[in-house]
Design a protein around this motif. Sequence first.
Motif, PDB file in Angstrom:
ATOM      1  N   ILE A 184       0.880  -1.176   0.000  1.00 33.41           N
ATOM      2  CA  ILE A 184       0.000   0.000   0.000  1.00 33.41           C
ATOM      3  C   ILE A 184       0.914   1.221   0.000  1.00 33.41           C
ATOM      4  O   ILE A 184       1.811   1.330   0.831  1.00 33.41           O
ATOM      5  CB  ILE A 184      -0.987  -0.032   1.195  1.00 33.41           C
ATOM      6  CG1 ILE A 184      -2.031   1.056   1.089  1.00 33.41           C
ATOM      7  CG2 ILE A 184      -0.286   0.003   2.507  1.00 33.41           C
ATOM      8  CD1 ILE A 184      -3.223   0.852   2.033  1.00 33.41           C
ATOM      9  N   LEU A 197      -7.969   2.832  -3.214  1.00 34.27           N
ATOM     10  CA  LEU A 197      -7.849   1.533  -2.557  1.00 34.27           C
ATOM     11  C   LEU A 197      -8.351   0.463  -3.522  1.00 34.27           C
ATOM     12  O   LEU A 197      -9.509   0.474  -3.933  1.00 34.27           O
ATOM     13  CB  LEU A 197      -8.661   1.496  -1.257  1.00 34.27           C
ATOM     14  CG  LEU A 197      -8.477   0.251  -0.393  1.00 34.27           C
ATOM     15  CD1 LEU A 197      -7.059   0.221   0.198  1.00 34.27           C
ATOM     16  CD2 LEU A 197      -9.501   0.216   0.732  1.00 34.27           C
ATOM     17  N   GLN A 239      -6.880  -4.932  -1.968  1.00 33.93           N
ATOM     18  CA  GLN A 239      -6.414  -4.318  -0.726  1.00 33.93           C
ATOM     19  C   GLN A 239      -7.558  -4.255   0.291  1.00 33.93           C
ATOM     20  O   GLN A 239      -7.362  -4.529   1.468  1.00 33.93           O
ATOM     21  CB  GLN A 239      -5.865  -2.915  -0.987  1.00 33.93           C
ATOM     22  CG  GLN A 239      -4.537  -2.913  -1.719  1.00 33.93           C
ATOM     23  CD  GLN A 239      -4.131  -1.521  -2.153  1.00 33.93           C
ATOM     24  OE1 GLN A 239      -4.935  -0.770  -2.694  1.00 33.93           O
ATOM     25  NE2 GLN A 239      -2.864  -1.200  -1.908  1.00 33.93           N
TER      26      GLN A 239
END
Length: 175
Positions: free
Chosen positions: A133, A158, A162
């Motif tokens: 991330i 996002l 994830q």
Amino acid sequence: MPAGQGAGSLSRRQLGVLEELLQWREREAERRDRPLFQVVGTTTLLTLAQQGPATASELAAIDGLPSRLADRYGRDLLAAIQRGRDLPESELPLWPRPPRPERDPAVDARLAALKEWRRGKAAALGLEPGVLINNALLEALARERPTRAAVLQGFPGLKRWQYLELGEELLAVLR
């Protein structure tokens, strides 16, 4: 011009010269029906704006300016540089710098917690933290602080994997 320096390193006067050079290049590319880079490269224009030659001999002495370009466009380049020099102070461009967001200790603390969580999670998975991330997404999460799965699921940037793999842990860290 040293590597890594662009228009942001120029003075306002030099930015005015650069703007005149860019406008000239745009007109010349259109006239010749060529892409911009085939007229004169951006790095060369930045160098010209920085050094601001005033004569043909000064122009010919510019490092990185091929003699064929100096011969072909010398008069036009010097004229554009002079137009930039002649701009009134009130018309000189400003380099756009985004405003810095105010520091918020709570956001900073959430970001630190997210980075610490990411470091451990990435190590456990054998990944680089930025692959798991990225920092920009962590900063956005720390700022926005989604508290519900439904909000996190649609969070800009996002990815679905994830959310599915990290969502619950992210929400726990953000609490």
